[in-house]
Design an enzyme around this catalytic site. Structure first.
Site, PDB file in Angstrom:
ATOM      1  CG  ASP A  15      -1.810   1.164   1.337  1.00  0.00           C
ATOM      2  OD1 ASP A  15      -2.324   1.602   0.286  1.00  0.00           O
ATOM      3  OD2 ASP A  15      -2.021   1.661   2.455  1.00  0.00           O
ATOM      4  CG  ASP A  17      -1.668   7.578   0.188  1.00  0.00           C
ATOM      5  OD1 ASP A  17      -0.542   7.871  -0.257  1.00  0.00           O
ATOM      6  OD2 ASP A  17      -2.718   7.857  -0.411  1.00  0.00           O
TER       7      ASP A  17
END
EC number: 3.1.3.83
Length: 190
Positions: A15, A17
């Site tokens: 991922d 953020d």
């Protein structure tokens, strides 16, 4: 966590953020000026690169679907991220982006497995059984579960202090701590 298989490659799906960079509270990272590396994240990517043949960023960017930024804005952020890492000899193999708003019913928005399955389908030497999803949210951990259901297996690693309720295969406070643990498991010192 996962076992070696001859002729097949590890793939680390990260991922963005909250794992690589700080999230903008109540907003989105809309441009490179708003992108702020999390402590140790760039160093962690370099350490992980020595182990993982493939590192792929998998990210929901619903700000595009909401009209707050464009797909080009996201590509520019990723180009800058890639250039900064490349100056230290680190390559991100791909950026898989869902630009859709959560109200849209697409197959690519995490936790749906579309982005990961697309990558695996285009890279037949990458192996779901050797894949790990690393994220900070429940949707990332559910993504790993959904990839496992569709492709046979996929491990999950949670980054950050929030409890996953036992959903993750492993948890670490930061991407750096995960990278250090991988290094120790591989027999690295320091």
């Amino acid at each position: 966590m996962v076992a070696e298989r001859a002729g097949h490659q590890w793939c680390l799906f990260l991922d963005r953020d909250g794992v690589i960079n700080r999230q903008v509270v109540g907003d989105y990272v809309r441009n490179w000026r708003q992108f702020e590396w999390l402590p140790g994240a760039a160093r962690a990517l370099k350490k992980l690169r020595a182990w993982a043949p493939y590192i792929v960023v998998v990210t929901n960017q619903q700000g595009v679907g909401a009209g707050l930024m464009s797909a080009v804005d996201v590509m520019v952020i990723h180009r800058h991220l890639q250039m900064q890492l490349a100056s230290d000899g680190v390559l991100i193999d791909g950026f898989q982006v869902c630009p859709h708003h959560r109200s849209q019913r697409c197959g690519c928005r995490k936790p749906r497995p579309g982005l990961v399955l697309d990558w695996l389908g285009r890279h037949p030497d990458s192996e779901p059984l050797l894949s790990i999803v690393v994220g900070d949210s429940l949707s990332d951990l559910e993504l790993a579960h959904n990839v496992a259901a569709a492709a046979g297996a996929c491990a999950s690693v949670q980054i950050g202090g929030a409890s996953s309720g036992g959903v993750a295969d492993a948890s670490f406070d930061s991407l750096w701590e995960f990278a250090v643990a991988v290094g120790h498991a591989r027999g690295e010192r320091g």
